[in-house]
Scaffold this active site. Structure first.
Site, PDB file in Angstrom:
ATOM      1  N   ASP A 483       0.874  -1.457   0.028  1.00  0.00           N
ATOM      2  CA  ASP A 483       0.004  -0.035   0.018  1.00  0.00           C
ATOM      3  C   ASP A 483       0.844   1.152   0.097  1.00  0.00           C
ATOM      4  O   ASP A 483       0.367   2.322  -0.271  1.00  0.00           O
ATOM      5  CB  ASP A 483      -0.887  -0.017   1.277  1.00  0.00           C
ATOM      6  CG  ASP A 483      -2.134  -0.580   1.283  1.00  0.00           C
ATOM      7  OD1 ASP A 483      -2.663  -0.913   0.013  1.00  0.00           O
ATOM      8  OD2 ASP A 483      -2.603  -1.120   2.247  1.00  0.00           O
TER       9      ASP A 483
HETATM   10  C1  GLC Z   1      -1.892  -3.896   5.417  1.00  0.00           C
HETATM   11  C2  GLC Z   1      -2.784  -3.916   4.434  1.00  0.00           C
HETATM   12  C3  GLC Z   1      -2.719  -4.750   3.296  1.00  0.00           C
HETATM   13  C4  GLC Z   1      -1.310  -4.436   2.650  1.00  0.00           C
HETATM   14  C5  GLC Z   1       0.021  -4.429   3.611  1.00  0.00           C
HETATM   15  C6  GLC Z   1       1.055  -3.884   2.668  1.00  0.00           C
HETATM   16  O1  GLC Z   1      -1.564  -5.102   5.920  1.00  0.00           O
HETATM   17  O2  GLC Z   1      -4.068  -4.446   4.998  1.00  0.00           O
HETATM   18  O3  GLC Z   1      -3.692  -4.598   2.306  1.00  0.00           O
HETATM   19  O4  GLC Z   1      -1.189  -5.421   1.347  1.00  0.00           O
HETATM   20  O5  GLC Z   1      -0.514  -3.602   4.588  1.00  0.00           O
HETATM   21  O6  GLC Z   1       0.917  -2.666   2.750  1.00  0.00           O
HETATM   22  C1  GLC Z   2      -1.439  -0.676   5.283  1.00  0.00           C
HETATM   23  C2  GLC Z   2      -0.124  -0.337   5.620  1.00  0.00           C
HETATM   24  C3  GLC Z   2       0.230   0.911   6.441  1.00  0.00           C
HETATM   25  C4  GLC Z   2      -0.390   1.966   5.503  1.00  0.00           C
HETATM   26  C5  GLC Z   2      -1.788   1.770   5.394  1.00  0.00           C
HETATM   27  C6  GLC Z   2      -2.374   3.087   4.463  1.00  0.00           C
HETATM   28  O1  GLC Z   2      -2.244  -0.928   6.166  1.00  0.00           O
HETATM   29  O2  GLC Z   2       0.467  -1.568   6.481  1.00  0.00           O
HETATM   30  O3  GLC Z   2       1.637   0.960   6.716  1.00  0.00           O
HETATM   31  O4  GLC Z   2      -0.290   3.214   6.044  1.00  0.00           O
HETATM   32  O5  GLC Z   2      -1.978   0.726   4.625  1.00  0.00           O
HETATM   33  O6  GLC Z   2      -3.716   2.684   4.571  1.00  0.00           O
END
Ligand code: GLC
Ligand code: GLC
Length: 811
Positions: A483
């Site tokens: 993300d």
């Molecule tokens: C969090 C989010 C997931 C994403 C991951 C890496 O676990 O829930 O959707 O793939 O972060 O950013």
């Molecule tokens: C995922 C990631 C986090 C980020 C978020 C944004 O959960 O783990 O680091 O800030 O997405 O929505």
């Protein structure tokens, strides 16, 4: 240091020191009524949706931590104490907290009184049952006072914590006999109320927080408890609470049970009232009477236990390693079910007001629980698919209460669609139910746009094909699985979100990770097409996959590992050419899992590079070197301090991709080493450093570049649960459900002599014995089913409802 121990026979973690390094919690509830409960009785309750139907209040990030919960205060002479130590924190003569499968038992002993509080949500019940068992263990008669205490939330958890100008005037309650009813907003738009009861007459009650606690006191010294008597207050606005006051006499050796029920009731519009202003309590009394004796509570608890016996009977390992057995048989499966129920909504790190269900998250979670509750898995897959768009793309999130896509979070995370292929094929392999492909499923929740579920998978596949960039690699969109890798975002405003902000026009950043994902799940799509007789479709799809492999070979290989991405300007990300972030875990994981470079040694080389650059004592970090400054062209990833979260943290969700990659090239020792580094049961002895629960995975452990490597955060709700379960059960232990059989392909440490697994599959029970006399990691030499040799390591589906013996010899 350890703060407790595993009791595997009881399937419990027993905490024996209340001051754990962080609150260690458990989840109660299995369907739509849930409670989070910590080892000191902190936590809260909600019905279905942690934001919109919050029953009891909780303050996150509070001082002190974890204040507010389901408390019982005992006043014994001048001594006031709680069975769970908090909030009064009187030193106890003994303390324990047993977190089990959907129940928690907190027990304290003080001055010859033992108090045990059992908390659980019975199956099919919209309420939490609490049984307080008091016993006089001494030799003199005791007269005690007991005060219960919960604090109501005014339903919408976000509004409850922000909109005080309204909230302080809306609270309403009713008290009748021993039952306290919370009815805020019931007279207008709500059809629901909550109640808190006890199965015995009471001496008094309170429902006004200020009266109960005292304006300048805390939970640790409420006025009413210090005074030793209730004030019988009725709340008008401010903060309604519920407290019962009981007086209890106990002769030496005598034991008494008190049963409290915290329930949620919905009434039809024309049945809301008993008389003007008096709520209709009929359903509440029904629930109360369901649990008004200890025998009834015991029965409900026994039902809950057998529900879990059944769920956990589908895959049972017996190995020489207890820590492994308890992860595989108990805690990892338990966490997968909790993740299924909660998605990412409510934990001690997720506040329950932020997120809906993630499209990619929920699809991935499914590989962790499909064998336990296949019917609910099917429903979940179809709910997710219904939020997809016709062109195959998807809302990034949807709301569980409405099952609709969430506009505010938007879409264009270009990995999203492919995870639907993973979940659907996993479901069919487990169940054999191809009919899911014929289900008519709306696009964008619009029934008029419904098409077969198979067409949804097709749309997923072609969304990638139709969105390729300059190197014929998939366009990344807002971000892929990571993300925080926002390659088209270019945000310089701290008040905007990296995930929702308008991207820079003309972005052609590409993702090698999605390319690997496409090859892996594209191949699954091809196999599925062949299985259902769509061979032309399969051929066409295969051609697209071959093109993608070609693109990866040409543009996705950096010399010693796979490139991560191409940025907005067409420059490599995750390459030796970069100063920081030279290598990333995700593309190594997905390309090796997809078998890319397996034949020419590049897969091995990539995994060796992972070992050399990303591995550390506590797990595999996400990227290296960590980013030490903000790169506007990379986005959120470079906002995190080095070693945390997506910037070189050990993001436990993706470590299993490397474990699986290692099994693909046959390195069982490496795979299992990685497994042990992050599996919580192996970290119990370093709880002081690790901090989160030793029975569940955390999303992130601080990486080698962090200030405190090894420190975990964000336990419970993470894709880590499903992926680690998938890696250990299907790739290391190697029991893989397939369309027409059970494939057995272990890849284990060479020194293992073997192991046994009982696997229920398509109505039969297979007792599988794996022997490793030659001490290899991988390779099945012989396979026997019920004493007969088989030509391959795929056990055909017998489907006679019986038990079968399978013997596998590696060599
Ligand atoms: C969090 C989010 C997931 C994403 C991951 C890496 O676990 O829930 O959707 O793939 O972060 O950013
Ligand atoms: C995922 C990631 C986090 C980020 C978020 C944004 O959960 O783990 O680091 O800030 O997405 O929505």
């Amino acid at each position: 240091m350890k703060y407790g121990h595993f009791d595997d026979a009881a399937r419990e973690y027993v905490i024996t020191e209340p001051k754990t390094p962080y609150p260690w919690i458990n989840y109660l509830g299995n369907h739509d009524f849930f409670t989070l409960i910590s080892n000191t009785s902190g936590g809260y309750t909600f019905y279905k949706d942690a934001k919109f139907r919050r029953l009891t209040r909780y303050r996150y990030n509070n001082v002190p931590i974890d204040n507010g919960g389901k408390y019982f205060y005992i006043k014994d002479g001048d001594t006031i104490w709680n069975p769970g130590w908090k909030p009064v924190k009187t030193k106890l003569d003994s303390y324990s907290c047993r977190h089990g499968m959907s129940y928690t038992i907190v027990r304290g002993e003080k001055n010859s009184i033992s108090a045990e509080a059992l908390y659980f949500v019975p199956l099919h019940c919209r309420g939490e049952v609490q049984r307080v068992r008091l016993k006089n263990t001494g030799s003199v008669k005791k007269s005690l006072k007991l005060f219960s205490f919960i604090e109501w939330c005014l339903w919408n958890a976000e509004d409850d914590m922000t909109n005080f100008q309204r909230n302080f005037s809306t609270g309403e309650v009713e008290v009748k006999d021993s039952v306290i009813f919370h009815k805020t907003e019931y007279k207008e738009r709500r059809n629901h109320f909550a109640f808190y009861s006890v199965n015995t007459p009471i001496k008094g009650f309170d429902t006004d927080r200020e009266a109960f606690i005292g304006l300048y006191n805390g939970f640790e010294n409420p006025d009413v408890v210090s005074d030793g008597k209730s004030k019988n207050t009725i709340a008008h606005g401010w903060s309604p609470v519920a407290s019962h006051y009981l007086e209890i006499e106990l002769n030496p050796g005598e034991e008494k049970d008190l049963i409290f029920v915290l329930g949620y009731i919905e009434n039809e519009d024309d049945k809301k009232w008993e008389s003007k202003g008096v709520i209709n309590k009929e359903k509440a009394y029904q629930m109360i009477s369901d649990f008004d004796s200890s025998e009834k509570v015991d029965r409900a608890l026994a039902e809950l236990r057998s529900y879990w016996d059944e769920l956990l009977s589908k895959y049972v390992l017996s190995s020489a390693d207890k820590k492994l057995d308890r992860m595989v048989n108990i805690w990892n499966q338990y966490q997968c079910m909790v993740t299924f129920n909660m998605s990412r909504s409510a934990s001690y790190f997720e506040s329950g007001i932020g997120r809906g269900m993630g499209f990619r998250d929920s699809n991935q979670d499914l590989i962790g629980f499909v064998h336990q509750v296949p019917d609910r898995a099917k429903e979940r897959i179809l709910d997710i698919a219904a939020t997809q768009f016709e062109n195959g793309s998807a809302y990034h999130q949807y709301q569980p209460l409405t099952k609709r896509g969430n506009d505010a979070i938007g879409g264009n995370f270009n990995d999203d669609p492919l995870w639907l292929i993973l979940s659907t094929t996993a479901y069919i392999k487990e169940t054999g139910d191809f009919s899911i492909l014929d289900e008519m499923v709306p696009f964008d929740n619009d029934e008029s746009k419904a098409k077969s579920h198979f067409e949804h998978l097709e749309a997923s596949f072609y969304h990638i094909v139709n969105n390729l960039g300059p190197h014929n690699l998939p366009l990344i969109g807002r971000a892929d699985w990571n993300d925080c890798l926002n390659l088209n975002c270019f945000s310089s405003n701290p008040n905007e979100s990296f995930q929702t902000t308008e991207n820079k026009k003309g972005g052609t950043a590409e993702s090698v990770m999605i390319a690997g994902l496409f090859v892996l799940y594209g191949n699954e799509f091809v196999t599925l097409c062949e299985k259902i007789g769509k061979s032309d479709e399969a051929k066409t799809a295969q051609k697209h996959i071959n093109d993608m492999i070609e693109a990866i070979n040409q543009h996705g290989w950096d010399g010693n590992w796979f490139v991560r991405a191409y940025d907005f300007f067409g420059k490599k990300v995750g390459s030796d050419e970069n100063e920081e972030g030279k290598i990333f875990i995700e593309s190594q994981g997905f390309c090796t899992m997809a078998g890319i470079g397996a034949e020419d040694g590049r897969a091995k080389q990539a995994l060796d590079s992972v070992k050399e650059r990303l591995d550390c004592e506590y797990g595999i970090v996400l990227n290296n070197p960590a980013f030490t400054k903000y790169y506007i062209e990379y986005g959120e990833i470079s906002t995190y301090p080095a070693g945390y979260k997506e910037n070189a943290g050990i993001f436990c969700h993706n470590n299993p991709w490397i474990m699986i990659g290692e099994t693909i090239i046959g390195r069982g020792d490496e795979a299992f080493n990685y497994y042990k580094k992050i599996a919580p049961s192996y970290l119990e002895d370093i709880s002081d450093l690790h901090r989160t629960e030793p029975y569940v995975y955390a999303q992130m452990i601080a990486g080698k570049d962090a200030f405190k490597p090894g420190e975990a955060k964000n336990s419970w709700l993470t894709g880590t649960a499903a992926w680690n379960y998938y890696a250990i059960t299907q790739y290391i232990l190697g029991i893989q459900p397939d369309y027409d059989g059970l494939v057995i392909e272990p890849c284990i440490p060479k020194k293992w002599d073997g192991f046994k697994i009982t696997r229920k599959f398509r109505g039969d029970t297979y007792h599988i014995t794996v022997k490793n006399p030659a001490h290899v990691s991988k390779g099945v030499k012989t396979t026997e089913l019920d004493g007969n040799a088989l030509a391959s390591n795929k056990i055909p589906i017998v489907e006679d409802g019986r038990e079968h013996e399978v013997t596998i010899v590696l060599g």
